[in-house]
Design a protein around this motif. Structure first.
Motif, PDB file in Angstrom:
ATOM      1  N   LEU A 118       0.399  10.341  -2.054  1.00 54.38           N
ATOM      2  CA  LEU A 118       0.384  10.848  -0.686  1.00 54.38           C
ATOM      3  C   LEU A 118       1.634  11.649  -0.321  1.00 54.38           C
ATOM      4  N   PHE A 177      -8.896  -2.798   0.275  1.00 56.74           N
ATOM      5  CA  PHE A 177      -8.703  -1.460   0.839  1.00 56.74           C
ATOM      6  C   PHE A 177      -7.781  -0.626  -0.045  1.00 56.74           C
ATOM      7  N   TRP A 178      -6.662  -1.210  -0.456  1.00 60.68           N
ATOM      8  CA  TRP A 178      -5.713  -0.493  -1.315  1.00 60.68           C
ATOM      9  C   TRP A 178      -6.358  -0.075  -2.640  1.00 60.68           C
ATOM     10  N   MET A 190      -8.848   2.780  -2.059  1.00 61.22           N
ATOM     11  CA  MET A 190      -8.119   4.023  -1.781  1.00 61.22           C
ATOM     12  C   MET A 190      -7.481   4.582  -3.053  1.00 61.22           C
ATOM     13  N   SER A 191      -6.937   3.720  -3.871  1.00 58.52           N
ATOM     14  CA  SER A 191      -6.301   4.163  -5.113  1.00 58.52           C
ATOM     15  C   SER A 191      -7.301   4.832  -6.041  1.00 58.52           C
ATOM     16  N   LEU A 251       0.899   4.012  -3.006  1.00 60.10           N
ATOM     17  CA  LEU A 251       0.280   5.302  -2.728  1.00 60.10           C
ATOM     18  C   LEU A 251       1.290   6.432  -2.505  1.00 60.10           C
ATOM     19  N   LYS A 280     -10.292  -5.190  -7.104  1.00 60.81           N
ATOM     20  CA  LYS A 280     -11.441  -5.172  -6.191  1.00 60.81           C
ATOM     21  C   LYS A 280     -12.324  -6.405  -6.396  1.00 60.81           C
ATOM     22  N   ILE A 339       0.842  -1.202   0.000  1.00 62.70           N
ATOM     23  CA  ILE A 339       0.000   0.000   0.000  1.00 62.70           C
ATOM     24  C   ILE A 339       0.874   1.249   0.000  1.00 62.70           C
ATOM     25  N   VAL A 369     -10.127   6.267  -5.230  1.00 65.84           N
ATOM     26  CA  VAL A 369     -10.540   7.539  -4.616  1.00 65.84           C
ATOM     27  C   VAL A 369      -9.474   8.606  -4.847  1.00 65.84           C
ATOM     28  N   LEU A 370      -8.213   8.267  -4.583  1.00 71.38           N
ATOM     29  CA  LEU A 370      -7.136   9.248  -4.735  1.00 71.38           C
ATOM     30  C   LEU A 370      -6.933   9.669  -6.190  1.00 71.38           C
TER      31      LEU A 370
END
Length: 181
Positions: free
Chosen positions: A20, A128-129, A132-133, A16, A104, A12, A135-136
């Motif tokens: 991030l 989860f990763w 999140m990816s 990210l 996913k 992760i 979304v980002l």
């Protein structure tokens, strides 16, 4: 279990980092940074595989047997979504983030048929990763859809998906995890 969790965290973090901590990623330089990230991702994969195989089997829930059929359909979809990302056909322009949606779908499929703690940690962490990816990436506005190619190229993608699904199923069987039982 510790090695599995560390492997997921490293995966992760490596994936990210660009979104991030862009300054840190830029400070590594383009070529050197890609090499470092590739090594970290490879190390995280090794840690996840070794950690998963070494984790104790702790049942959390008992999936019903018919979930196997749902899993197989979802896995066929996951392989197709992954193939679309490299396709030259018309569908590639219609599906946003096909590789992340493939991950996913893969994760949900495996969460349906594996009720042990290590599986929940591994597939839940990857889910989860991927979430999140997406979304980002969507927040950054940096996504550029691919141009659509001819629809007849999608037939090649379907054939490649079926071949890849058979190969993946054979590898799972060889490793002792029957995807159809």
């Amino acid at each position: 279990m510790t090695l599995l969790v560390l492997g997921i965290a490293l995966w992760i973090g490596a994936h990210l980092l660009k979104r991030l901590a862009p300054d840190l990623r830029t400070s590594m330089g383009e070529k050197r940074g890609r090499g470092i990230i590739a090594l970290v991702i490879f190390a995280s994969l090794v840690m996840m595989v070794v950690g998963f195989r070494a984790a104790p089997h702790i049942d959390v829930w008992y999936p019903p047997s018919f979930f196997t059929h749902i899993n197989n359909l979802l896995m066929l979809l996951a392989v197709f979504l992954f193939a679309i990302s490299e396709s030259k056909g018309a569908l590639r322009a219609k599906i946003k983030h096909p590789q992340l949606y493939a991950v996913k779908t893969w994760a949900v499929a495996h969460l349906l048929v594996n009720g042990d703690l290590a599986s929940i940690v591994l597939f839940g962490g990857m889910l989860f990763w991927a979430v999140m990816s997406v979304v980002l990436i969507n927040r950054s506005g940096e996504f550029v859809p691919k141009e659509a190619g001819p629809a007849k190229r999608d037939i090649i993608t379907v054939i490649a998906t079926l071949v890849a699904f058979v190969v993946i199923s054979a590898i799972h069987s060889w490793l002792g995890y029957s995807p159809f039982a």
